[in-house]
Design an enzyme around this catalytic site. Structure first.
Site, PDB file in Angstrom:
ATOM      1  N   GLY A 102       1.983 -11.123  14.992  1.00  0.00           N
ATOM      2  CA  GLY A 102       2.534  -9.794  14.754  1.00  0.00           C
ATOM      3  C   GLY A 102       1.684  -8.726  15.427  1.00  0.00           C
ATOM      4  O   GLY A 102       2.197  -7.712  15.910  1.00  0.00           O
ATOM      5  N   SER A 103       0.375  -8.956  15.464  1.00  0.00           N
ATOM      6  CA  SER A 103      -0.518  -7.991  16.123  1.00  0.00           C
ATOM      7  C   SER A 103      -0.201  -7.925  17.614  1.00  0.00           C
ATOM      8  O   SER A 103      -0.167  -6.843  18.208  1.00  0.00           O
ATOM      9  CB  SER A 103      -1.980  -8.408  15.921  1.00  0.00           C
ATOM     10  OG  SER A 103      -2.260  -8.550  14.556  1.00  0.00           O
ATOM     11  N   ASP A 212       6.267  -7.079   7.694  1.00  0.00           N
ATOM     12  CA  ASP A 212       6.315  -7.447   6.274  1.00  0.00           C
ATOM     13  C   ASP A 212       7.708  -7.253   5.700  1.00  0.00           C
ATOM     14  O   ASP A 212       7.864  -7.231   4.471  1.00  0.00           O
ATOM     15  CB  ASP A 212       5.325  -6.568   5.477  1.00  0.00           C
ATOM     16  CG  ASP A 212       3.899  -6.772   5.940  1.00  0.00           C
ATOM     17  OD1 ASP A 212       3.631  -7.801   6.567  1.00  0.00           O
ATOM     18  OD2 ASP A 212       3.057  -5.886   5.679  1.00  0.00           O
ATOM     19  N   SER A 258       5.923 -10.518  12.160  1.00  0.00           N
ATOM     20  CA  SER A 258       4.832 -11.495  12.088  1.00  0.00           C
ATOM     21  C   SER A 258       5.378 -12.762  11.455  1.00  0.00           C
ATOM     22  O   SER A 258       6.111 -12.692  10.459  1.00  0.00           O
ATOM     23  CB  SER A 258       3.687 -10.967  11.229  1.00  0.00           C
ATOM     24  OG  SER A 258       2.797 -12.043  10.936  1.00  0.00           O
ATOM     25  N   HIS A 263       4.195 -14.554   5.618  1.00  0.00           N
ATOM     26  CA  HIS A 263       5.327 -13.662   5.889  1.00  0.00           C
ATOM     27  C   HIS A 263       6.669 -14.316   5.544  1.00  0.00           C
ATOM     28  O   HIS A 263       6.701 -15.457   5.105  1.00  0.00           O
ATOM     29  CB  HIS A 263       5.257 -13.179   7.334  1.00  0.00           C
ATOM     30  CG  HIS A 263       4.066 -12.286   7.549  1.00  0.00           C
ATOM     31  ND1 HIS A 263       4.160 -10.922   7.666  1.00  0.00           N
ATOM     32  CD2 HIS A 263       2.747 -12.579   7.577  1.00  0.00           C
ATOM     33  CE1 HIS A 263       2.935 -10.413   7.789  1.00  0.00           C
ATOM     34  NE2 HIS A 263       2.068 -11.400   7.748  1.00  0.00           N
TER      35      HIS A 263
HETATM   36  C1  LIG Z   1       2.365  -4.501   8.587  1.00  0.00           C
HETATM   37  C2  LIG Z   1       1.697  -5.553   9.407  1.00  0.00           C
HETATM   38  N1  LIG Z   1       1.681  -5.429  10.736  1.00  0.00           N
HETATM   39  C3  LIG Z   1       1.101  -6.353  11.529  1.00  0.00           C
HETATM   40  C4  LIG Z   1       0.516  -7.471  10.988  1.00  0.00           C
HETATM   41  C5  LIG Z   1      -0.153  -8.465  11.895  1.00  0.00           C
HETATM   42  O1  LIG Z   1       0.492  -9.712  11.935  1.00  0.00           O
HETATM   43  P1  LIG Z   1      -0.311 -11.007  12.420  1.00  0.00           P
HETATM   44  O2  LIG Z   1      -1.188 -11.417  11.287  1.00  0.00           O
HETATM   45  O3  LIG Z   1       0.754 -12.016  12.700  1.00  0.00           O
HETATM   46  O4  LIG Z   1      -1.077 -10.630  13.617  1.00  0.00           O
HETATM   47  C6  LIG Z   1       0.492  -7.647   9.609  1.00  0.00           C
HETATM   48  C7  LIG Z   1      -0.139  -8.831   9.013  1.00  0.00           C
HETATM   49  O5  LIG Z   1       0.047  -9.198   7.885  1.00  0.00           O
HETATM   50  C8  LIG Z   1       1.100  -6.656   8.791  1.00  0.00           C
HETATM   51  O6  LIG Z   1       1.086  -6.761   7.455  1.00  0.00           O
END
Ligand SMILES: Cc1ncc(COP(=O)(O)O)c(C=O)c1O
Length: 506
Positions: A102-103, A212, A258, A263
């Site tokens: 997600g990042s 989320d 994500s 999730h």
């Molecule tokens: C609102 C939100 N954005 C982005 C992310 C990042 O996702 P990832 O852990 O897959 O990088 C998260 C992770 O929980 C999140 O809660």
């Protein structure tokens, strides 16, 4: 079991046998991870851990992962292509691009908006501003800084956990503000009507961090929706003839998912960038994901454009291989095909998972309703109140939210006889998974304190962020994930009720 010599020499039979054994193995060892509603799930033992979230799967996911691993394509291939199409069809968006988290999805979403292929007045350039929320997850915001733009922090409402839209105008700077990028907090959609109206007024991009909130929806009166450019429901959603209802992640220009295990669905590490309408944004986002290249051929395929050796771009000689022509300073953020194979099976479970999260939230809300003196429970955006008979009552905007909750948010009220930390410690003692609302007030995190110290112009804060501080100090959340059984939820309720009553009496 023994494998016959005939099948040993036949790869198709061998593969079938491997997959049969894989299913058998998974049924035996993965029973605790099956959905709570599954008859074959291993019962929870009283006194053992209750995670706040985790992977929920059966032998179907394990078989899909092994089958794809046997294909050994390794990078993104046919499973990835199929998952992208199935996810886009589920949401009703033009394209979904798989990424490794997600990042990464957030990084690509904001990077895409810096592309020189966009109109000059819309493109995010160094020092341009992107409005975001102070309370939340760090990698909603970090990519804004990473592309050289300036995050402008506004406050969040401690009850919904979402942005205070009334601060949007105060945050806006003509000629500087180019986008709004923020998350639907813990599966609670932010006020999309107000945000979209603001973006429309100032011609801004909207990036929805939907990490989320997959399976949450937002509805508004048809007339209002049409004034904001929306006339269609999302596939499978209906809120009556006079309303438009759509999944979150389908209202802005780009949205992100994500698929990390806690999730709404998982592919292990993973995520997606959803391109809601604009084909050009898809080509740009894909370029950023795939090394920054100009070529859009899928891996293993050449010359989709039919002029592989006929382009002249940059200062390269005419005819330089399009496959090795780079129009962006890109990344490589692709996941693997076996991950996509897992995601495809999970997507089939998504409707069941969405419902389970809603039901689990209801069970916790009902079970803890006697504690309203000390505990403040979340309300969906646009809800005014909740009661066990009527459910939610709604504000006068005519807009509604339907939350598939990522978590059950609880704030300890200011006058309570215990603190949030004491409540968290009690939950820990009872092995009940609990989390803070991620980074709390992000501006107070060491990374952002350092950023401000190093480069004060690299971020901007609107107001005092008192409510984000309140979230940081008073709030935690419990899980709502589809692996929680009735017994686990009841155990959580009993522990919290006993603790709060004990503290109040004491
Ligand atoms: C609102 C939100 N954005 C982005 C992310 C990042 O996702 P990832 O852990 O897959 O990088 C998260 C992770 O929980 C999140 O809660």
């Amino acid at each position: 079991m023994t494998t016959s010599p005939a099948s040993m020499s036949d790869p198709a039979a061998l593969r079938q046998e491997i997959l049969r054994l894989t299913r058998e193995y998974s049924r035996q060892v993965h029973a605790p991870f099956r959905p709570a509603a599954d008859h074959d799930r291993q019962p929870w033992q009283e006194g053992s851990t209750i995670p706040y979230a985790g992977r929920v799967f059966t032998e179907d996911e394990v078989e899909a992962a092994v089958a794809s691993t046997l294909d050994f394509w390794l990078t993104l291939g046919k499973e990835g292509e199929a998952f992208q199409q199935e996810l886009a069809a589920f949401l009703g968006v033009r394209h979904s691009l798989l990424v490794n988290s997600g990042s990464s999805a957030n990084l690509i979403a904001i990077s895409a908006l810096t592309s020189p292929k966009l109109p000059d007045d819309r493109r995010i350039k160094l020092g341009d501003e992107v409005i975001t929320v102070a309370a939340g997850f760090p990698t909603t915001v970090a990519p804004i800084v990473q592309v050289g733009a300036v995050p402008v922090f506004i406050d969040a409402d401690p009850i919904t956990g979402n942005v205070r839209c009334e601060q949007l105008e105060e945050a806006y700077r003509s000629g500087k503000t180019k986008a709004v990028m923020m998350a639907h907090a813990l599966g609670n959609p932010f006020d999309l009507a107000a945000t979209l109206a603001f973006c429309q007024k100032h011609n801004l991009w909207l990036v929805e961090d939907n990490c989320d909130a997959l399976g949450c929806s937002y509805s508004m009166p048809k007339q209002l929706a049409e004034s904001l450019g929306f006339s269609e429901n999302s596939p499978g959603l209906d809120d009556g003839p006079d309303r438009v209802v759509r999944w979150t992640g389908t209202w802005g220009d780009i949205s992100t998912q994500s698929f990390y295990p806690p999730h709404h669905l998982t592919m292990g590490e993973g995520g997606a960038v959803n391109i809601v309408r604009d084909q050009k944004l898809k080509v740009i986002a894909e370029s950023f994901r795939d090394w920054g290249r100009d070529c859009w051929c899928p891996s293993g395929i050449d010359n989709t454009c039919n002029k592989r050796f006929d382009w002249q771009l940059g200062e390269l000689p005419k005819g330089y291989d399009h496959k090795y022509t780079y129009s962006h300073l890109g990344f490589n953020l692709k996941p693997l095909d076996p991950q996509a194979a897992i995601g495809r099976v999970q997507l089939k479970r998504l409707p069941e998972f969405i419902e389970a999260r809603k039901q689990n939230w209801e069970i916790l809300r009902e079970g803890l309703s006697a504690q309203e003196n000390s505990l403040e429970f979340a309300l969906p955006t646009h809800a005014k109140a909740w009661d066990s008979e009527q459910g939610f009552s709604w504000d006068e905007t005519g807009c509604r939210t339907d939350c598939s909750w990522f978590g059950f948010k609880i704030a300890v009220k200011p006058g309570a006889s215990f603190t949030r930390t004491e409540l968290a410690q009690e939950l820990d003692r009872n092995m009940i998974g609990n989390r803070m609302l991620f980074g709390g007030n992000l501006v107070r995190q060491p990374a952002f304190v350092q950023l401000k110290q190093d480069r004060p112009e690299a971020m901007r804060v609107v107001g005092k962020l008192v409510d984000s501080d309140q979230i940081m100090n008073n709030t935690l959340f419990l899980g709502t994930y589809p692996g929680l059984t009735q017994e686990m939820l009841q155990a959580e309720i009993d522990v919290i009720n006993a603790f709060v009553s004990g503290q109040e009496d004491g």
